[in-house]
Design a protein around this motif. Structure first.
Motif, PDB file in Angstrom:
ATOM      1  N   ALA A  82       0.813  -1.215   0.000  1.00  0.00           N
ATOM      2  CA  ALA A  82       0.000   0.000   0.000  1.00  0.00           C
ATOM      3  C   ALA A  82       0.848   1.266   0.000  1.00  0.00           C
ATOM      4  CB  ALA A  82      -0.931  -0.013   1.210  1.00  0.00           C
ATOM      5  N   ASP A  83       2.105   1.159   0.452  1.00  0.00           N
ATOM      6  CA  ASP A  83       2.986   2.319   0.526  1.00  0.00           C
ATOM      7  C   ASP A  83       3.924   2.418  -0.669  1.00  0.00           C
ATOM      8  OD1 ASP A  83       1.936   2.954   3.062  1.00  0.00           O
ATOM      9  OD2 ASP A  83       3.319   1.528   4.009  1.00  0.00           O
ATOM     10  N   GLU A  84       3.656   1.652  -1.703  1.00  0.00           N
ATOM     11  CA  GLU A  84       4.580   1.569  -2.835  1.00  0.00           C
ATOM     12  C   GLU A  84       4.910   2.941  -3.423  1.00  0.00           C
ATOM     13  OE1 GLU A  84       4.537  -0.171  -7.409  1.00  0.00           O
ATOM     14  OE2 GLU A  84       3.201  -1.041  -5.892  1.00  0.00           O
ATOM     15  N   SER A  85       3.917   3.748  -3.688  1.00  0.00           N
ATOM     16  CA  SER A  85       4.158   5.060  -4.303  1.00  0.00           C
ATOM     17  C   SER A  85       5.014   5.944  -3.405  1.00  0.00           C
ATOM     18  CB  SER A  85       2.827   5.760  -4.606  1.00  0.00           C
ATOM     19  OG  SER A  85       2.087   5.029  -5.566  1.00  0.00           O
ATOM     20  N   ALA A  86       4.743   5.915  -2.105  1.00  0.00           N
ATOM     21  CA  ALA A  86       5.525   6.719  -1.163  1.00  0.00           C
ATOM     22  C   ALA A  86       6.962   6.224  -1.086  1.00  0.00           C
ATOM     23  CB  ALA A  86       4.868   6.687   0.215  1.00  0.00           C
ATOM     24  N   THR A  87       7.152   4.909  -1.153  1.00  0.00           N
ATOM     25  CA  THR A  87       8.504   4.344  -1.108  1.00  0.00           C
ATOM     26  C   THR A  87       9.313   4.795  -2.317  1.00  0.00           C
ATOM     27  OG1 THR A  87       7.714   2.392   0.095  1.00  0.00           O
ATOM     28  CG2 THR A  87       9.844   2.209  -1.011  1.00  0.00           C
ATOM     29  N   VAL A  88       8.715   4.726  -3.500  1.00  0.00           N
ATOM     30  CA  VAL A  88       9.401   5.152  -4.722  1.00  0.00           C
ATOM     31  C   VAL A  88       9.734   6.645  -4.660  1.00  0.00           C
ATOM     32  CG1 VAL A  88       9.175   5.427  -7.218  1.00  0.00           C
ATOM     33  CG2 VAL A  88       8.398   3.315  -6.119  1.00  0.00           C
ATOM     34  N   ALA A  89       8.767   7.443  -4.193  1.00  0.00           N
ATOM     35  CA  ALA A  89       8.999   8.888  -4.094  1.00  0.00           C
ATOM     36  C   ALA A  89      10.114   9.202  -3.106  1.00  0.00           C
ATOM     37  CB  ALA A  89       7.704   9.587  -3.685  1.00  0.00           C
ATOM     38  N   SER A  90      10.145   8.494  -1.985  1.00  0.00           N
ATOM     39  CA  SER A  90      11.191   8.723  -0.985  1.00  0.00           C
ATOM     40  C   SER A  90      12.560   8.332  -1.526  1.00  0.00           C
ATOM     41  CB  SER A  90      10.890   7.936   0.290  1.00  0.00           C
ATOM     42  OG  SER A  90       9.707   8.401   0.899  1.00  0.00           O
ATOM     43  N   TYR A  91      12.620   7.249  -2.267  1.00  0.00           N
ATOM     44  CA  TYR A  91      13.888   6.821  -2.848  1.00  0.00           C
ATOM     45  C   TYR A  91      14.384   7.833  -3.882  1.00  0.00           C
ATOM     46  CZ  TYR A  91      17.285   4.224  -5.574  1.00  0.00           C
ATOM     47  OH  TYR A  91      18.431   3.841  -6.232  1.00  0.00           O
ATOM     48  N   ASN A  92      13.486   8.303  -4.744  1.00  0.00           N
ATOM     49  CA  ASN A  92      13.880   9.292  -5.742  1.00  0.00           C
ATOM     50  C   ASN A  92      14.344  10.596  -5.076  1.00  0.00           C
ATOM     51  OD1 ASN A  92      13.406   7.620  -7.924  1.00  0.00           O
ATOM     52  ND2 ASN A  92      11.267   8.269  -8.148  1.00  0.00           N
ATOM     53  N   ALA A  93      13.694  10.957  -3.969  1.00  0.00           N
ATOM     54  CA  ALA A  93      14.110  12.163  -3.240  1.00  0.00           C
ATOM     55  C   ALA A  93      15.508  11.981  -2.659  1.00  0.00           C
ATOM     56  CB  ALA A  93      13.102  12.462  -2.134  1.00  0.00           C
ATOM     57  N   LEU A  94      15.807  10.773  -2.173  1.00  0.00           N
ATOM     58  CA  LEU A  94      17.149  10.491  -1.662  1.00  0.00           C
ATOM     59  C   LEU A  94      18.187  10.638  -2.766  1.00  0.00           C
ATOM     60  CD1 LEU A  94      19.216   9.394   0.401  1.00  0.00           C
ATOM     61  CD2 LEU A  94      18.516   7.078  -0.297  1.00  0.00           C
ATOM     62  N   LEU A  95      17.907  10.102  -3.950  1.00  0.00           N
ATOM     63  CA  LEU A  95      18.845  10.209  -5.057  1.00  0.00           C
ATOM     64  C   LEU A  95      19.111  11.672  -5.408  1.00  0.00           C
ATOM     65  CD1 LEU A  95      17.717   7.392  -7.530  1.00  0.00           C
ATOM     66  CD2 LEU A  95      19.461   7.302  -5.743  1.00  0.00           C
ATOM     67  N   ALA A  96      18.072  12.488  -5.373  1.00  0.00           N
ATOM     68  CA  ALA A  96      18.229  13.904  -5.719  1.00  0.00           C
ATOM     69  C   ALA A  96      19.026  14.655  -4.654  1.00  0.00           C
ATOM     70  CB  ALA A  96      16.855  14.545  -5.917  1.00  0.00           C
ATOM     71  N   ARG A  97      18.651  14.476  -3.395  1.00  0.00           N
ATOM     72  CA  ARG A  97      19.306  15.198  -2.314  1.00  0.00           C
ATOM     73  C   ARG A  97      20.730  14.702  -2.074  1.00  0.00           C
ATOM     74  NH1 ARG A  97      17.888  14.405   2.350  1.00  0.00           N
ATOM     75  NH2 ARG A  97      18.367  16.436   3.281  1.00  0.00           N
ATOM     76  N   GLY A  98      20.938  13.401  -2.229  1.00  0.00           N
ATOM     77  CA  GLY A  98      22.248  12.823  -1.929  1.00  0.00           C
ATOM     78  C   GLY A  98      23.086  12.563  -3.161  1.00  0.00           C
ATOM     79  N   ARG A  99      22.765  13.242  -4.269  1.00  0.00           N
ATOM     80  CA  ARG A  99      23.443  12.959  -5.540  1.00  0.00           C
ATOM     81  C   ARG A  99      24.964  13.043  -5.421  1.00  0.00           C
ATOM     82  NH1 ARG A  99      22.106  17.162 -10.097  1.00  0.00           N
ATOM     83  NH2 ARG A  99      23.165  18.446  -8.500  1.00  0.00           N
ATOM     84  N   ASP A 100      25.462  14.111  -4.855  1.00  0.00           N
ATOM     85  CA  ASP A 100      26.919  14.287  -4.767  1.00  0.00           C
ATOM     86  C   ASP A 100      27.549  13.257  -3.839  1.00  0.00           C
ATOM     87  OD1 ASP A 100      26.686  16.399  -6.513  1.00  0.00           O
ATOM     88  OD2 ASP A 100      26.738  17.938  -4.944  1.00  0.00           O
ATOM     89  N   THR A 156      16.420   9.109   6.236  1.00  0.00           N
ATOM     90  CA  THR A 156      17.368   9.795   5.351  1.00  0.00           C
ATOM     91  C   THR A 156      16.840  11.164   4.930  1.00  0.00           C
ATOM     92  OG1 THR A 156      16.459   8.763   3.337  1.00  0.00           O
ATOM     93  CG2 THR A 156      18.272   7.609   4.461  1.00  0.00           C
ATOM     94  N   ALA A 157      15.536  11.316   4.911  1.00  0.00           N
ATOM     95  CA  ALA A 157      14.950  12.611   4.529  1.00  0.00           C
ATOM     96  C   ALA A 157      15.272  13.688   5.550  1.00  0.00           C
ATOM     97  CB  ALA A 157      13.444  12.472   4.362  1.00  0.00           C
ATOM     98  N   MET A 158      15.647  13.301   6.753  1.00  0.00           N
ATOM     99  CA  MET A 158      15.950  14.247   7.820  1.00  0.00           C
ATOM    100  C   MET A 158      17.450  14.530   7.930  1.00  0.00           C
ATOM    101  SD  MET A 158      12.870  14.640   8.782  1.00  0.00           S
ATOM    102  CE  MET A 158      13.113  15.629  10.261  1.00  0.00           C
ATOM    103  N   LEU A 159      18.251  13.876   7.101  1.00  0.00           N
ATOM    104  CA  LEU A 159      19.711  14.003   7.205  1.00  0.00           C
ATOM    105  C   LEU A 159      20.264  14.977   6.182  1.00  0.00           C
ATOM    106  CD1 LEU A 159      20.705  10.227   7.518  1.00  0.00           C
ATOM    107  CD2 LEU A 159      20.577  11.903   9.383  1.00  0.00           C
ATOM    108  N   GLU A 160      21.366  15.616   6.539  1.00  0.00           N
ATOM    109  CA  GLU A 160      22.150  16.361   5.570  1.00  0.00           C
ATOM    110  C   GLU A 160      22.906  15.351   4.703  1.00  0.00           C
ATOM    111  OE1 GLU A 160      22.176  19.543   4.917  1.00  0.00           O
ATOM    112  OE2 GLU A 160      20.672  19.885   6.511  1.00  0.00           O
ATOM    113  N   PRO A 161      23.059  15.613   3.412  1.00  0.00           N
ATOM    114  CA  PRO A 161      23.763  14.660   2.544  1.00  0.00           C
ATOM    115  C   PRO A 161      25.130  14.225   3.080  1.00  0.00           C
ATOM    116  CG  PRO A 161      22.715  16.345   1.226  1.00  0.00           C
ATOM    117  CD  PRO A 161      22.537  16.762   2.663  1.00  0.00           C
ATOM    118  N   ALA A 162      25.829  15.134   3.730  1.00  0.00           N
ATOM    119  CA  ALA A 162      27.162  14.796   4.246  1.00  0.00           C
ATOM    120  C   ALA A 162      27.107  13.754   5.353  1.00  0.00           C
ATOM    121  CB  ALA A 162      27.859  16.053   4.760  1.00  0.00           C
ATOM    122  N   ALA A 163      25.935  13.570   5.967  1.00  0.00           N
ATOM    123  CA  ALA A 163      25.810  12.618   7.070  1.00  0.00           C
ATOM    124  C   ALA A 163      25.413  11.223   6.587  1.00  0.00           C
ATOM    125  CB  ALA A 163      24.774  13.123   8.077  1.00  0.00           C
ATOM    126  N   LEU A 164      25.159  11.074   5.299  1.00  0.00           N
ATOM    127  CA  LEU A 164      24.680   9.782   4.785  1.00  0.00           C
ATOM    128  C   LEU A 164      25.704   8.666   4.971  1.00  0.00           C
ATOM    129  CD1 LEU A 164      22.862  10.858   1.486  1.00  0.00           C
ATOM    130  CD2 LEU A 164      21.819   9.853   3.539  1.00  0.00           C
TER     131      LEU A 164
END
Length: 262
Positions: A82-100, A156-164
């Motif tokens: 049931a959370d599939e769409s939210a999981t995909v969106a969260s993963y894509n957000a991680l890729l964007a925020r943590g790209r570097d 991960t949405a609450m972390l700064e990329p440098a903390a990943l």
């Protein structure tokens, strides 16, 4: 480089619902396998420290972050609930925020593989990523993995990329835990099954060296060494074609006279 192409389909295998519980005459139930694996399932070997040798052991810092990305990629692709769409969106957000940070981890991992494997680095890395994707995609522990992956993505949405990078070191064991729990349950089952089979094995009638290949006559008495279980089985009439000569039945297991060996 993207490794999504290495995600291989894994069919969900489960213990049939109609599996029968085997009972011996004394009511000793045969252990049942944990649901989620075929009868041929085998757990990974354990290392010297007793840990299962998974693809996530003894990683460098860049590897840990990239392995975290792989695990969450598997969750985005494979956690169909049931959370599939939210999981995909969260993963894509991680890729964007943590790209570097992720690009740095990928480059650092490539350096590690070149140091370890020289000219074979790319082939070894590709093979390792295939095994890693398949590890997180296996059906054993799937539900627990998806639950944990969603929690990790939220964190991960609450972390700064440098903390990943530091976060990955603590998050990976949590993502592995459902699979390791299944491995432990399977090993317990195999040990329990071996014990059950040993308790209910057919009795050994005699030591092989003591049994003649063929008596000279069908009713000729021969001497063999019997186990206690075998002696009791013969006395109870449970061994067709074998009887004890009445005059030589001992009170305890010993060399006895056996007649009518066929």
């Amino acid at each position: 480089m993207s490794y999504a192409r290495f995600l291989l389909p894994v069919a969900l295998l489960a213990t049939p619902a109609a599996a029968q519980e085997a009972l011996s005459a004394d009511g000793d139930a045969m252990p049942l396998a944990p649901e989620g694996a075929a009868a041929t399932f085998a757990t990974p070997a354990r290392d010297a420290a007793g840990r299962y040798a998974t693809p996530n052991r003894d990683l460098s810092a860049p590897e840990a972050l990239w392995h975290l990305r792989v695990a969450l990629n598997v969750a985005a692709l494979g956690c169909r609930d049931a959370d599939e769409s939210a999981t995909v969106a969260s993963y894509n957000a991680l890729l964007a925020r943590g790209r570097d940070a992720l690009a740095t981890a990928q480059g650092g991992m490539a350096i590690v593989y070149r140091q370890r494997h020289g000219t074979a680095a790319q082939a070894r890395q590709d093979d390792a990523m295939t095994r890693l994707y398949n590890f997180f995609a296996q059906p054993t522990g799937h539900a627990g993995f998806c639950t944990t992956a969603k929690a990790v993505l939220a964190e991960t949405a609450m972390l700064e990329p440098a903390a990943l990078g530091d976060y990955a070191i603590t998050a990976l064991p949590r993502l592995e835990a459902p699979f390791l729990a299944f491995f432990a349950a399977w090993d317990r089952y195999r040990d329990q099954l071996a014990g059950w089979q040993a308790r209910h094995a057919a009795p050994v009638l005699a030591t092989a060296a003591a049994v003649p290949v063929a008596p000279a006559e069908p009713t000729q008495a021969v001497t063999v060494v019997l186990t206690a279980a075998a002696l009791e089985a013969i006395r109870a009439g449970d061994v067709p074609g074998v009887t004890l000569a009445p005059v030589t039945v001992p009170a305890t297991p010993a060399a006895v006279q056996v007649a009518s060996v066929r």
